[in-house]
Design a protein around this motif. Structure first.
Motif, short mmCIF file in Angstrom:
data_model
loop_
_atom_site.label_atom_id
_atom_site.label_comp_id
_atom_site.label_asym_id
_atom_site.label_seq_id
_atom_site.Cartn_x
_atom_site.Cartn_y
_atom_site.Cartn_z
N ASP A 51 83.06 55.73 -27.11
CA ASP A 51 82.20 56.22 -25.06
C ASP A 51 83.54 55.66 -24.46
N GLY A 52 84.11 56.01 -23.94
CA GLY A 52 84.42 56.03 -22.51
C GLY A 52 85.96 55.92 -23.22
N THR A 53 86.67 55.98 -24.23
CA THR A 53 87.26 55.99 -24.96
C THR A 53 87.34 57.80 -25.27
N MET A 54 86.65 58.05 -26.37
CA MET A 54 87.26 59.34 -26.36
C MET A 54 86.39 59.96 -25.67
N LEU A 55 84.81 60.09 -25.23
CA LEU A 55 84.23 61.11 -24.66
C LEU A 55 83.56 60.73 -23.53
N ASP A 56 83.65 61.10 -22.27
CA ASP A 56 83.13 60.17 -20.65
C ASP A 56 81.48 61.04 -21.22
N THR A 57 81.04 60.11 -21.99
CA THR A 57 79.20 60.22 -22.16
C THR A 57 78.04 59.91 -20.93
N VAL A 58 78.21 59.73 -19.82
CA VAL A 58 77.31 59.07 -18.64
C VAL A 58 76.71 60.27 -18.69
N PRO A 59 77.21 61.43 -17.98
CA PRO A 59 76.32 62.32 -17.38
C PRO A 59 74.96 62.85 -18.66
N ASP A 60 75.22 62.27 -20.74
CA ASP A 60 73.68 62.42 -21.73
C ASP A 60 73.50 61.60 -21.31
N PHE A 61 73.97 60.18 -20.88
CA PHE A 61 73.13 58.92 -20.93
C PHE A 61 72.01 58.79 -19.34
N GLU A 62 73.14 59.79 -18.29
CA GLU A 62 72.10 59.54 -17.12
C GLU A 62 71.14 60.39 -17.23
N ALA A 63 71.25 61.50 -18.14
CA ALA A 63 70.16 62.64 -18.23
C ALA A 63 68.46 62.00 -19.13
N ALA A 64 69.47 61.23 -20.31
CA ALA A 64 68.46 59.96 -21.26
C ALA A 64 67.82 59.30 -20.95
N LEU A 65 68.57 58.59 -19.25
CA LEU A 65 67.37 57.48 -19.19
C LEU A 65 67.11 58.11 -18.07
N ASN A 66 67.11 59.18 -17.39
CA ASN A 66 65.74 59.80 -16.33
C ASN A 66 64.94 59.81 -17.31
N GLY A 67 65.23 60.11 -18.28
CA GLY A 67 63.92 61.46 -19.10
C GLY A 67 63.09 60.21 -18.97
N MET A 68 63.72 59.32 -19.61
CA MET A 68 62.35 57.73 -19.93
C MET A 68 62.33 57.48 -18.73
N ARG A 69 62.62 56.87 -17.37
CA ARG A 69 62.48 56.12 -16.38
C ARG A 69 61.00 57.27 -15.60
N ALA A 70 61.55 58.58 -15.74
CA ALA A 70 60.28 59.45 -15.31
C ALA A 70 59.34 59.15 -16.42
N GLU A 71 58.99 58.82 -17.55
CA GLU A 71 57.97 58.36 -18.01
C GLU A 71 57.06 57.47 -17.86
N PHE A 72 57.54 56.50 -17.35
CA PHE A 72 57.13 55.79 -16.36
C PHE A 72 57.21 56.18 -14.48
N GLY A 73 57.09 56.96 -14.34
CA GLY A 73 57.08 57.15 -12.60
C GLY A 73 58.70 56.04 -12.26
N LEU A 74 59.33 56.11 -12.72
CA LEU A 74 60.49 55.11 -11.79
C LEU A 74 61.97 56.40 -11.25
N ALA A 75 62.22 56.59 -10.04
CA ALA A 75 62.51 57.14 -9.98
C ALA A 75 64.42 57.57 -10.91
N PRO A 76 64.82 58.41 -10.41
CA PRO A 76 66.17 58.51 -11.28
C PRO A 76 67.68 58.13 -10.51
#
Ligand SMILES: O=C(O)COP(=O)(O)O
Ligand SMILES: [Mg+2]
Length: 232
Positions: free
Chosen positions: A16-41
């Motif tokens: 992460d951050g060296t070979m691949l820019d993975t932040v967009p995947d982190f964004e999707a996964a973290l916001n999916g998790m946060r939504a389960e707790f009613g938290l905003a993206p």
């Protein structure tokens, strides 16, 4: 790199951050998790400096933005499981390979270097991601954040990789985007090169003690070859 030092026989490369820019995947996964707790993206700009110390810390930090530690502790296991579920569902879909990564890996391999990937990302995420992006064939071994008892910046994963290669750390270079890679490499007595385009917890890469900053893995390959020409 140090004049008169041993020739470099292998490179341990961060993901992460060296070979691949993975932040967009982190964004999707973290916001999916946060939504389960009613938290905003949350945005990629908020997420970027949180990446680097593995899934557990990332999930915890992404909840601490809104909640106190006691509340995070109470839901942590459920949050981590939710995050892992979402991450596996999107893994690689939005991630992109940085410029000159493939060229750099090819140049290193053509120069006779052995290549290992050591990431703080869980191995169950890292292996399919490398496969999907066509990078897996370059690597002799892949180690994830859960492959050893400790993650980078502890030297354990780099020492474990050197042991798997049956090479002394003094002839191995670690290449990464953050203080985790550099501190682990220094503590393991490996060489270390850093790239400036990754995450590094939002801090300038120039703050980090390394054997050099390279603009890409291709430049790293050239620097290693130049070092080996003088070391031979
Ligand atoms: O997933 C992370 O926390 C960071 O992973 P990396 O070690 O490949 O940068
Ligand atoms: Mg990294």
């Amino acid at each position: 790199m140090r004049a008169g030092a041993a020739a470099i026989r292998a490179a341990i490369i961060d993901l992460d951050g060296t070979m691949l820019d993975t932040v967009p995947d982190f964004e999707a996964a973290l916001n999916g998790m946060r939504a389960e707790f009613g938290l905003a993206p949350i945005t990629q700009e908020i997420i970027k400096p949180l990446v680097g110390k593995g899934s557990e810390k990332l999930v915890r930090d992404a909840l601490l933005l809104d909640w106190d530690a006691a509340r995070v502790d109470a839901v942590f296991d459920q949050a981590l499981a939710g995050y892992q579920h979402h991450y596996l569902a999107v893994n690689g879909e939005r991630s992109t390979v940085y410029p000159e990564v493939v060229e750099g890996l090819r140049a290193m391999r053509d120069a006779g270097l052995r290549l290992v990937c050591v990431t703080n990302k869980p191995i169950a995420f890292a292996e399919p991601l490398l496969e999907q992006k066509g990078l897996a064939p370059y690597f002799e071994r892949v180690f994830g954040g859960d492959s050893f008892a400790k993650k980078k910046p502890d030297p354990m994963p780099l020492l474990g990789a050197c042991a798997a290669l049956d090479l002394p750390p003094s002839c191995v270079v670690a290449i990464g985007d953050s203080s985790n890679d550099a501190e682990a490499a220094r503590a393991a007595s490996c060489f270390v090169l850093t790239v400036p385009y990754g995450y590094n917890h939002g801090r300038p890469i120039q703050e980090i003690n390394s054997d050099g900053i390279v603009s890409s893995l291709l430049e790293a390959a050239a620097l290693i070859s130049a070092h080996n020409d003088t070391a031979k």
